[in-house]
Design a protein around this motif. Structure first.
Motif, PDB file in Angstrom:
ATOM      1  N   GLY A   1       0.800  -1.206   0.000  1.00  0.00           N
ATOM      2  CA  GLY A   1       0.000   0.000   0.000  1.00  0.00           C
ATOM      3  C   GLY A   1       0.835   1.259   0.000  1.00  0.00           C
ATOM      4  O   GLY A   1       2.046   1.228   0.204  1.00  0.00           O
ATOM      5  N   THR A   2       0.140   2.356  -0.227  1.00  0.00           N
ATOM      6  CA  THR A   2       0.749   3.678  -0.130  1.00  0.00           C
ATOM      7  C   THR A   2       0.165   4.352   1.100  1.00  0.00           C
ATOM      8  O   THR A   2      -1.053   4.442   1.248  1.00  0.00           O
ATOM      9  CB  THR A   2       0.448   4.515  -1.391  1.00  0.00           C
ATOM     10  OG1 THR A   2       0.946   3.808  -2.535  1.00  0.00           O
ATOM     11  CG2 THR A   2       1.096   5.889  -1.312  1.00  0.00           C
ATOM     12  N   PHE A   3       1.045   4.811   1.971  1.00  0.00           N
ATOM     13  CA  PHE A   3       0.657   5.410   3.244  1.00  0.00           C
ATOM     14  C   PHE A   3       1.084   6.875   3.236  1.00  0.00           C
ATOM     15  O   PHE A   3       2.278   7.179   3.160  1.00  0.00           O
ATOM     16  CB  PHE A   3       1.322   4.670   4.404  1.00  0.00           C
ATOM     17  CG  PHE A   3       0.826   3.257   4.571  1.00  0.00           C
ATOM     18  CD1 PHE A   3      -0.001   2.920   5.621  1.00  0.00           C
ATOM     19  CD2 PHE A   3       1.189   2.252   3.668  1.00  0.00           C
ATOM     20  CE1 PHE A   3      -0.475   1.624   5.786  1.00  0.00           C
ATOM     21  CE2 PHE A   3       0.724   0.953   3.806  1.00  0.00           C
ATOM     22  CZ  PHE A   3      -0.108   0.640   4.866  1.00  0.00           C
ATOM     23  N   CYS A   4       0.105   7.761   3.286  1.00  0.00           N
ATOM     24  CA  CYS A   4       0.353   9.203   3.318  1.00  0.00           C
ATOM     25  C   CYS A   4       0.139   9.668   4.753  1.00  0.00           C
ATOM     26  O   CYS A   4      -0.973   9.546   5.288  1.00  0.00           O
ATOM     27  CB  CYS A   4      -0.592   9.935   2.371  1.00  0.00           C
ATOM     28  SG  CYS A   4      -0.452   9.358   0.656  1.00  0.00           S
ATOM     29  N   VAL A   5       1.204  10.161   5.361  1.00  0.00           N
ATOM     30  CA  VAL A   5       1.156  10.511   6.779  1.00  0.00           C
ATOM     31  C   VAL A   5       1.711  11.921   6.999  1.00  0.00           C
ATOM     32  O   VAL A   5       2.305  12.515   6.098  1.00  0.00           O
ATOM     33  CB  VAL A   5       1.965   9.506   7.633  1.00  0.00           C
ATOM     34  CG1 VAL A   5       1.464   8.088   7.433  1.00  0.00           C
ATOM     35  CG2 VAL A   5       3.462   9.578   7.328  1.00  0.00           C
ATOM     36  N   GLN A   6       1.513  12.399   8.201  1.00  0.00           N
ATOM     37  CA  GLN A   6       2.192  13.595   8.678  1.00  0.00           C
ATOM     38  C   GLN A   6       2.923  13.201   9.949  1.00  0.00           C
ATOM     39  O   GLN A   6       2.334  12.685  10.887  1.00  0.00           O
ATOM     40  CB  GLN A   6       1.196  14.704   8.988  1.00  0.00           C
ATOM     41  CG  GLN A   6       0.539  15.289   7.762  1.00  0.00           C
ATOM     42  CD  GLN A   6      -0.365  16.449   8.107  1.00  0.00           C
ATOM     43  OE1 GLN A   6      -0.044  17.275   8.960  1.00  0.00           O
ATOM     44  NE2 GLN A   6      -1.511  16.496   7.453  1.00  0.00           N
ATOM     45  N   MET A   7       4.227  13.420   9.945  1.00  0.00           N
ATOM     46  CA  MET A   7       5.055  13.141  11.116  1.00  0.00           C
ATOM     47  C   MET A   7       5.490  14.478  11.669  1.00  0.00           C
ATOM     48  O   MET A   7       6.223  15.207  10.999  1.00  0.00           O
ATOM     49  CB  MET A   7       6.248  12.284  10.711  1.00  0.00           C
ATOM     50  CG  MET A   7       7.109  11.863  11.834  1.00  0.00           C
ATOM     51  SD  MET A   7       6.236  10.627  12.794  1.00  0.00           S
ATOM     52  CE  MET A   7       7.581   9.911  13.646  1.00  0.00           C
ATOM     53  N   ALA A   8       4.964  14.814  12.846  1.00  0.00           N
ATOM     54  CA  ALA A   8       5.222  16.114  13.467  1.00  0.00           C
ATOM     55  C   ALA A   8       4.887  17.246  12.491  1.00  0.00           C
ATOM     56  O   ALA A   8       5.625  18.213  12.358  1.00  0.00           O
ATOM     57  CB  ALA A   8       6.665  16.205  13.958  1.00  0.00           C
ATOM     58  N   GLY A   9       3.789  17.070  11.742  1.00  0.00           N
ATOM     59  CA  GLY A   9       3.320  18.092  10.817  1.00  0.00           C
ATOM     60  C   GLY A   9       3.944  18.048   9.437  1.00  0.00           C
ATOM     61  O   GLY A   9       3.526  18.772   8.540  1.00  0.00           O
ATOM     62  N   LYS A  10       4.952  17.219   9.231  1.00  0.00           N
ATOM     63  CA  LYS A  10       5.624  17.132   7.937  1.00  0.00           C
ATOM     64  C   LYS A  10       4.985  16.015   7.106  1.00  0.00           C
ATOM     65  O   LYS A  10       4.958  14.860   7.528  1.00  0.00           O
ATOM     66  CB  LYS A  10       7.112  16.824   8.156  1.00  0.00           C
ATOM     67  CG  LYS A  10       7.898  16.694   6.873  1.00  0.00           C
ATOM     68  CD  LYS A  10       9.351  16.333   7.153  1.00  0.00           C
ATOM     69  CE  LYS A  10      10.081  16.112   5.845  1.00  0.00           C
ATOM     70  NZ  LYS A  10      11.414  15.563   6.053  1.00  0.00           N
TER      71      LYS A  10
END
Length: 159
Positions: free
Chosen positions: A118-127
């Motif tokens: 899969g493709t996982f689109c995340v924000q890590m500490a807002g990035k």
């Protein structure tokens, strides 16, 4: 008379074997039907879980996650059930979208193993970050229902 007696015994034997094989085939068919139904249920739950993560439906995730969950990210970062909820609540890690490209389920006794891409689109500490991952999830079937006990992901450079 002996030929008639022998023929009758052979017919009875043949009917008994056919009946036994029919019962055996039906029981295996029922097991297969039950297994297929459970596989579909786990597949649906596996997809729902991603939606719950995106929408931060913590109550649903609380019920799904086993208390002994190990959630291992593609960089080797290992989180417990409590740590996942802390990070979601604090905004440290937020999932914006998860696109499942493929998944497969194997059922072994009271365990289900899901492997997927899969493709996982995340924000890590807002990035904002995007990861193409292979993942393995292990679900156990308990008296409390189906529980995710382990998840491990690694980067997929070929997606």
């Amino acid at each position: 008379m002996p030929d008639f007696f022998l023929t009758s015994i052979m017919k009875l034997y043949f009917i008994s074997i056919c009946t036994f094989l029919t019962i055996l085939a039906n029981s295996q068919s029922d097991d297969l039907t039950t297994k297929m139904g459970l596989g579909r249920k786990i597949q649906a739950l596996h997809i729902k879980k991603f939606n719950w993560i995106i929408n931060q439906q913590l109550d649903s995730l609380q019920n799904l996650f086993h208390d002994e969950l190990h959630y291992i990210h593609s960089n080797g970062w290992k989180e417990s059930k409590a740590e996942i909820f802390e990070d979601m609540a604090s905004g440290k890690l937020r999932y914006d979208d998860i696109i499942v490209h493929s998944s497969d389920i194997r059922l072994i006794d009271s365990t289900a193993v899901v492997t997927g891409k899969g493709t996982f689109c995340v924000q890590m500490a807002g990035k904002p970050l995007e990861f193409k991952l292979y993942y393995t999830e292990v679900y156990v079937i308990t008296n409390q229902g189906i529980k995710l006990i382990s998840r491990h992901a690694c980067k997929d450079s070929g997606l």
